[in-house]
Design a protein around this motif. Sequence first.
Motif, short mmCIF file in Angstrom:
data_model
loop_
_atom_site.label_atom_id
_atom_site.label_comp_id
_atom_site.label_asym_id
_atom_site.label_seq_id
_atom_site.Cartn_x
_atom_site.Cartn_y
_atom_site.Cartn_z
N ASP A 5 24.22 -2.29 3.05
CA ASP A 5 24.08 -3.16 3.72
C ASP A 5 25.09 -4.43 3.29
N PRO A 6 25.86 -5.06 4.24
CA PRO A 6 26.92 -6.02 3.72
C PRO A 6 26.36 -7.13 3.02
N GLY A 7 24.90 -7.32 3.14
CA GLY A 7 24.36 -8.70 2.48
C GLY A 7 24.17 -8.23 1.11
N LEU A 8 24.39 -7.28 0.58
CA LEU A 8 24.32 -6.69 -0.95
C LEU A 8 25.83 -7.39 -1.35
N ALA A 9 26.65 -7.01 -0.67
CA ALA A 9 28.12 -7.51 -1.08
C ALA A 9 28.24 -9.07 -1.27
N ALA A 10 27.61 -9.64 -0.18
CA ALA A 10 27.76 -10.97 -0.28
C ALA A 10 26.89 -11.70 -1.55
N LEU A 11 25.78 -11.14 -1.83
CA LEU A 11 25.01 -11.53 -2.82
C LEU A 11 25.79 -11.40 -4.12
N ALA A 12 26.43 -10.12 -4.28
CA ALA A 12 27.18 -9.86 -5.43
C ALA A 12 28.36 -10.91 -5.70
N ARG A 65 19.14 6.13 1.22
CA ARG A 65 19.87 4.79 1.30
C ARG A 65 19.16 3.57 0.93
N ALA A 66 17.78 3.75 1.52
CA ALA A 66 16.98 2.54 1.12
C ALA A 66 16.73 2.40 -0.35
N ALA A 67 16.67 3.46 -1.04
CA ALA A 67 16.43 3.31 -2.36
C ALA A 67 17.49 2.85 -3.42
N ILE A 68 18.65 3.28 -2.89
CA ILE A 68 20.05 2.71 -3.40
C ILE A 68 20.08 1.18 -3.17
N GLU A 69 19.84 0.73 -1.98
CA GLU A 69 19.88 -0.82 -1.73
C GLU A 69 18.92 -1.59 -2.47
N LEU A 142 15.10 -4.96 3.10
CA LEU A 142 16.28 -5.64 2.33
C LEU A 142 16.35 -7.05 2.70
N ASP A 143 16.53 -7.52 3.92
CA ASP A 143 16.48 -9.10 4.17
C ASP A 143 15.66 -9.94 3.71
N THR A 144 14.37 -9.67 3.42
CA THR A 144 13.36 -10.30 2.83
C THR A 144 13.45 -10.35 1.35
N LEU A 145 14.06 -9.21 0.79
CA LEU A 145 14.39 -9.12 -0.71
C LEU A 145 15.43 -10.20 -1.12
N VAL A 146 16.58 -9.94 -0.14
CA VAL A 146 17.72 -10.95 -0.51
C VAL A 146 17.14 -12.51 -0.50
N ALA A 147 16.42 -12.74 0.52
CA ALA A 147 15.96 -14.08 0.77
C ALA A 147 14.90 -14.51 -0.75
#
Length: 161
Positions: A5-12, A65-69, A142-147
């Motif tokens: 998910d590209p949201g992970l890259a942005a958060l990183a 993939r869900a576990a890795i993310e 994943l979006d809920t976790l990032v938020a």
Amino acid sequence: MTVLDPGLAALAHEAGLVWQVEPDHRLLVGESEVQLFVLQEGEDLVVERVSRGAPAGTQLRTRERAAIERYLVAWIGDAWRESRHMPRALVDASTTARDAAVVQGENWDATLTWTQDGRTCTATHLNVGAARRLAALLAHDLDTLVASYREPAGRPALATA
């Protein structure tokens, strides 16, 4: 390698971490002291840790993939909150992925199983604490976790001490 998910890259990047694909197709996430490498070995996705230039071993092996993310969002989210001097966000261990079970092995290693899309999934090479945390994180999208990592109180999926 599986695209994450590209949201992970942005958060990183917001946390000041490196997020780059290496020439050997491994994904590098980290900073000067500690790096995580995500690689594909056959059908498995693997997270390996390097600490101060020395291999520190496999942290997670799964086909999901869900576990890795979820594993990465926790690691990156902790760094993001630390970079903003926010308290660490904690998972609610009473909420877990469907049918999640942590089986402890020898020396504090653990295997996590859960049900996803009607099938049984497995993550191995975890320590017991990481397995319990991952089981709780898999209960959320994943979006809920990032938020939640970005929100000072960690809501809606997390909390602070």
